[in-house]
Motif scaffolding. Sequence first.
Motif, PDB file in Angstrom:
ATOM      1  N   LEU A   6      12.096  17.622   0.467  1.00 17.15           N
ATOM      2  CA  LEU A   6      12.908  16.543   1.018  1.00 17.15           C
ATOM      3  C   LEU A   6      12.374  16.110   2.371  1.00 17.15           C
ATOM      4  O   LEU A   6      12.298  14.907   2.670  1.00 17.15           O
ATOM      5  N   PHE A   7      11.958  17.084   3.198  1.00 14.56           N
ATOM      6  CA  PHE A   7      11.435  16.723   4.516  1.00 14.56           C
ATOM      7  C   PHE A   7      10.164  15.881   4.382  1.00 14.56           C
ATOM      8  O   PHE A   7       9.980  14.892   5.092  1.00 14.56           O
ATOM      9  N   SER A   8       9.276  16.263   3.456  1.00 10.35           N
ATOM     10  CA  SER A   8       8.046  15.494   3.227  1.00 10.35           C
ATOM     11  C   SER A   8       8.365  14.069   2.791  1.00 10.35           C
ATOM     12  O   SER A   8       7.701  13.107   3.199  1.00 10.35           O
ATOM     13  N   GLU A   9       9.390  13.933   1.954  1.00  7.03           N
ATOM     14  CA  GLU A   9       9.793  12.604   1.513  1.00  7.03           C
ATOM     15  C   GLU A   9      10.329  11.774   2.676  1.00  7.03           C
ATOM     16  O   GLU A   9      10.089  10.559   2.757  1.00  7.03           O
ATOM     17  N   LEU A  10      11.058  12.421   3.587  1.00  3.06           N
ATOM     18  CA  LEU A  10      11.564  11.707   4.773  1.00  3.06           C
ATOM     19  C   LEU A  10      10.420  11.239   5.664  1.00  3.06           C
ATOM     20  O   LEU A  10      10.443  10.135   6.202  1.00  3.06           O
ATOM     21  N   VAL A  11       9.407  12.103   5.821  1.00  3.47           N
ATOM     22  CA  VAL A  11       8.240  11.725   6.626  1.00  3.47           C
ATOM     23  C   VAL A  11       7.559  10.508   6.020  1.00  3.47           C
ATOM     24  O   VAL A  11       7.214   9.549   6.723  1.00  3.47           O
ATOM     25  N   GLU A  12       7.349  10.535   4.693  1.00  2.00           N
ATOM     26  CA  GLU A  12       6.701   9.412   4.021  1.00  2.00           C
ATOM     27  C   GLU A  12       7.538   8.141   4.142  1.00  2.00           C
ATOM     28  O   GLU A  12       7.007   7.049   4.388  1.00  2.00           O
ATOM     29  N   ALA A  13       8.852   8.272   3.979  1.00  2.00           N
ATOM     30  CA  ALA A  13       9.729   7.102   4.079  1.00  2.00           C
ATOM     31  C   ALA A  13       9.706   6.506   5.482  1.00  2.00           C
ATOM     32  O   ALA A  13       9.812   5.293   5.667  1.00  2.00           O
ATOM     33  N   SER A  14       9.543   7.368   6.491  1.00  2.00           N
ATOM     34  CA  SER A  14       9.570   6.883   7.876  1.00  2.00           C
ATOM     35  C   SER A  14       8.362   6.017   8.205  1.00  2.00           C
ATOM     36  O   SER A  14       8.404   5.201   9.124  1.00  2.00           O
ATOM     37  N   ARG A  15       7.261   6.200   7.460  1.00  2.00           N
ATOM     38  CA  ARG A  15       6.034   5.442   7.759  1.00  2.00           C
ATOM     39  C   ARG A  15       6.238   3.941   7.608  1.00  2.00           C
ATOM     40  O   ARG A  15       5.574   3.150   8.278  1.00  2.00           O
ATOM     41  N   ASP A  16       7.126   3.522   6.724  1.00  3.17           N
ATOM     42  CA  ASP A  16       7.308   2.103   6.439  1.00  3.17           C
ATOM     43  C   ASP A  16       8.472   1.474   7.190  1.00  3.17           C
ATOM     44  O   ASP A  16       8.771   0.293   7.004  1.00  3.17           O
ATOM     45  N   LEU A  17       9.145   2.257   8.039  1.00  5.54           N
ATOM     46  CA  LEU A  17      10.271   1.697   8.787  1.00  5.54           C
ATOM     47  C   LEU A  17       9.771   0.759   9.879  1.00  5.54           C
ATOM     48  O   LEU A  17       8.820   1.084  10.605  1.00  5.54           O
ATOM     49  N   PRO A  18      10.379  -0.411  10.029  1.00  2.00           N
ATOM     50  CA  PRO A  18       9.939  -1.328  11.101  1.00  2.00           C
ATOM     51  C   PRO A  18      10.204  -0.715  12.468  1.00  2.00           C
ATOM     52  O   PRO A  18      11.248  -0.119  12.714  1.00  2.00           O
TER      53      PRO A  18
END
Length: 348
Positions: A6-18
């Motif tokens: 889950l933490f890895s998924e959060l890191v990946e999701a954060s890359r695309d946040l404006p």
Amino acid sequence: MLNDTLFSELVEASRDLPGNRWAVGGNAPVMAGRMATEGLAGNIVEEPDIHLILEYPSGASWGNYTSRRANRYIVHSDDHNPYLDSMAEFAKKLKDFDPDLLVVGGLQMMDNFPFRSGERDALLSRLADLLSSSSPQIGVHFEMASFVEESIMEDLLYYVIPYADSLGMNEQELPNLLSLLKGSNITVLSDPNPRVATVLDQMREVYRIINQRSKDSSAESDTNGAKAKPLTRLHVHTLAFQAMIVTRGSQWKNTMSATAKASLTANRHVCGSNDIDPNKARLIMDDSFSVSRREGSQRIPLQETRPVSCWDEEDYEICVAPVLVCTEVYQTAGGGDNISAAGLVLQI
């Protein structure tokens, strides 16, 4: 966060946040980075651990909730720093390096970490051995942080604080430390904008109690076979002002300049700019302040041409500087580390 997936998924999701950005983090790297910026350089090391920091401004809303102040929420899945993994190699290097200053920080990573029984005590005991066995000529600064678990604060009082010449903390950590020193519980909430007189009284009491403990143990040795050091420097950083207590005749110099430097760095870091823009700053410190809450205490006016006020008391000097509070926040994370490091640069 125990769920690594889950933490890895959060890191990946954060890359695309404006508006997201990557920055070197962690107490030690941030303080070292600030010191390097101010002219003290060292080897560049790679920092593999990722901490996700969600910063939000005053007035930000989340559903039905609105933030009354700028703040941040931090999530990590760091298994290295809680175990002080770099300590053994660092201890080897320390013997030959002979630095002017040793900075200890990031111990809040051990707070509420799922250690096995006795693990944290063993780690902190080794840290105490390192600090107590280092040369007396090496200044030791301990940068505190927000601790929730009362037992780790008690461990710090036993394993770390007795071997520190200097302490750095904010307006919440100060009353927490004082409460523990007086045998009370730590406080969950504290005044986010305390009066100068209140902070100074708390600083005097912390300084007095720690040094009394040092004197009481001067003829004794603890379980590590080492004697406690006197506290000779105490730096408290708040949103509105910076305050320092420094023992006269100690190794710390340029207290007035260091307090001013810490104050200016607070604005530069939070605004994300080396230039201070008066249009993006405001003073929230009063036009004058009392040096103590005791009745009849001296009141010191804030002078625009000489904003840093310093005076002598007992065996120490006190300096107070107002902060030009940044009104267009770029980053609050790492603020305390940058501020403390900037002040230390001018005192070693």
